[in-house]
Design an enzyme around this catalytic site. Sequence first.
Site, PDB file in Angstrom:
ATOM      1  N   ASP A   6      -9.306  -5.615   7.240  1.00 40.67           N
ATOM      2  CA  ASP A   6      -8.681  -5.325   5.958  1.00 40.67           C
ATOM      3  C   ASP A   6      -9.689  -4.923   4.889  1.00 40.67           C
ATOM      4  OD1 ASP A   6      -5.780  -5.614   4.974  1.00 40.67           O
ATOM      5  OD2 ASP A   6      -6.931  -6.428   3.305  1.00 40.67           O
ATOM      6  N   ARG A  19      -0.193 -12.234   6.340  1.00 44.71           N
ATOM      7  CA  ARG A  19      -0.649 -11.432   7.485  1.00 44.71           C
ATOM      8  C   ARG A  19      -2.152 -11.550   7.696  1.00 44.71           C
ATOM      9  NH1 ARG A  19      -3.229  -6.875   5.932  1.00 44.71           N
ATOM     10  NH2 ARG A  19      -3.018  -6.230   3.751  1.00 44.71           N
ATOM     11  N   SER A  74      12.426   1.383   6.969  1.00 44.83           N
ATOM     12  CA  SER A  74      12.094  -0.036   7.078  1.00 44.83           C
ATOM     13  C   SER A  74      13.006  -0.664   8.117  1.00 44.83           C
ATOM     14  CB  SER A  74      12.267  -0.727   5.720  1.00 44.83           C
ATOM     15  OG  SER A  74      12.110  -2.126   5.834  1.00 44.83           O
ATOM     16  N   HIS A  82       0.045  -0.492  13.966  1.00 43.44           N
ATOM     17  CA  HIS A  82      -0.322   0.913  13.778  1.00 43.44           C
ATOM     18  C   HIS A  82      -0.198   1.733  15.056  1.00 43.44           C
ATOM     19  CE1 HIS A  82      -2.852   0.295   9.863  1.00 43.44           C
ATOM     20  NE2 HIS A  82      -1.561   0.024   9.717  1.00 43.44           N
ATOM     21  N   ILE A 142       0.826  -1.201   0.000  1.00 44.64           N
ATOM     22  CA  ILE A 142       0.000   0.000   0.000  1.00 44.64           C
ATOM     23  C   ILE A 142       0.864   1.256   0.000  1.00 44.64           C
ATOM     24  CG2 ILE A 142      -0.301   0.373   2.505  1.00 44.64           C
ATOM     25  CD1 ILE A 142      -3.381   0.622   1.768  1.00 44.64           C
ATOM     26  N   ALA A 143       2.078   1.156   0.517  1.00 44.74           N
ATOM     27  CA  ALA A 143       3.000   2.297   0.487  1.00 44.74           C
ATOM     28  C   ALA A 143       3.401   2.631  -0.949  1.00 44.74           C
ATOM     29  CB  ALA A 143       4.237   1.996   1.324  1.00 44.74           C
ATOM     30  N   LYS A 154      -5.759   2.655   7.309  1.00 47.47           N
ATOM     31  CA  LYS A 154      -6.896   1.973   7.898  1.00 47.47           C
ATOM     32  C   LYS A 154      -6.628   0.454   7.843  1.00 47.47           C
ATOM     33  CE  LYS A 154      -7.900   1.000   3.587  1.00 47.47           C
ATOM     34  NZ  LYS A 154      -6.663   0.400   3.184  1.00 47.47           N
TER      35      LYS A 154
END
Length: 384
Positions: A231, A218, A89, A132, A68-69, A150
């Site tokens: 998710d 994950r 990272s 998060h 997503i990054a 999110k």
Amino acid sequence: MAGAAQQRLPLHGPHARALLRPRRPPPPLGCDRMTLPIDVPLRLPEARTPDPHDAPAIRWGILAPGGIAHAFADAVAVGTASSVVAVGSRSLERAKDFADEFGIPRAHGSYEDLVADPEVDAVYVASPHSEHRDHALLAIEAGKPVLVEKAFTRSAAQAREVLAAAAERGLLVVEAMWSRFLPHYDVVRHVVETGLIGELVTVFADHGQRLYPDGPARLSQPELAGGALLDLGVYPVSFADLVLGAPSSVSAHGTLTPLGVDATTTVTVSGDGGAQGLLSCTMAGVTPCTAVVAGTEARLELSGAFYGAGSTIRLVDRHNETIDERPGGLGDDVRGFSYEAAEFARCLVAGETESPLMPHATTLRVMETMDDVRRQVGVIYPGE
């Protein structure tokens, strides 16, 4: 836009607010909605969403260079005046690979080094849900405003910790629910505000992708806050919250994997005004990913992945006839994530601590709803 991307606007000062377009107040969910005269033609309103290219330029640091990054880094570069100047990272090699891919000047081999980088104005947290809370707090303790992917955290309790820490330091924190910032969501918001479709009756929304058992590991792991709900289900839950506001009741059923995370979950919510919402998510199969908002006079249909930038909105009358339609899709010089990045930049330059499009109360409501759903379905993460 290359020249605009190189010009960095001040983050503070008496002239900062003058750089912004006029801001609209938060949507008045829960208030009385007016009923339009029957002879007024039904038409979809225009989106009030500013062009993301027009937002002030800030310097981003990306925490955790996952999938997503990549979407976020591309959106910032193509669709905004801002830039990504650093990535962090746990693996320096991985950070360097990401930096090389996007032309980012600095790569850090730890999250601590990233949030301490003096050239970073704001941190985008793109790690798994389970991380998060810790990573947002790490950025906040370093004095950095933060945009958190999110689901905001794995629970409402963790969300309160993050928001309290940010409030103590007076820092901007926003949940990166990117759909909330898209133009077609503003059309939905405007329709609900004005009562264009009459009194709300029901909301349907589903999100299903084939991500289990052969998808990202994950999603299968309770220790990483896996499962369909956080998710995928966060999209229907947040959409229902946009339309109905705080639910007065929540009922949920689900199917669990052998490791105890939800593969499929169905949720029914009730709004204070009597409207109902039927929401579903699954990571075991592909669903249409559509949404419907039905009122007494007409309904909205969102197709083509209702939560995405390419969603088409249709306005359908009581006779089941389409009377207005707005095709989805953005220009080549913008991406869906551009809108959340631009909104964050506007809020930061204005000295705000939350976004009126995704206020802290909304983030907490969504997390509380998902906590309730997990409790009913039987999904318990380690340490809970």
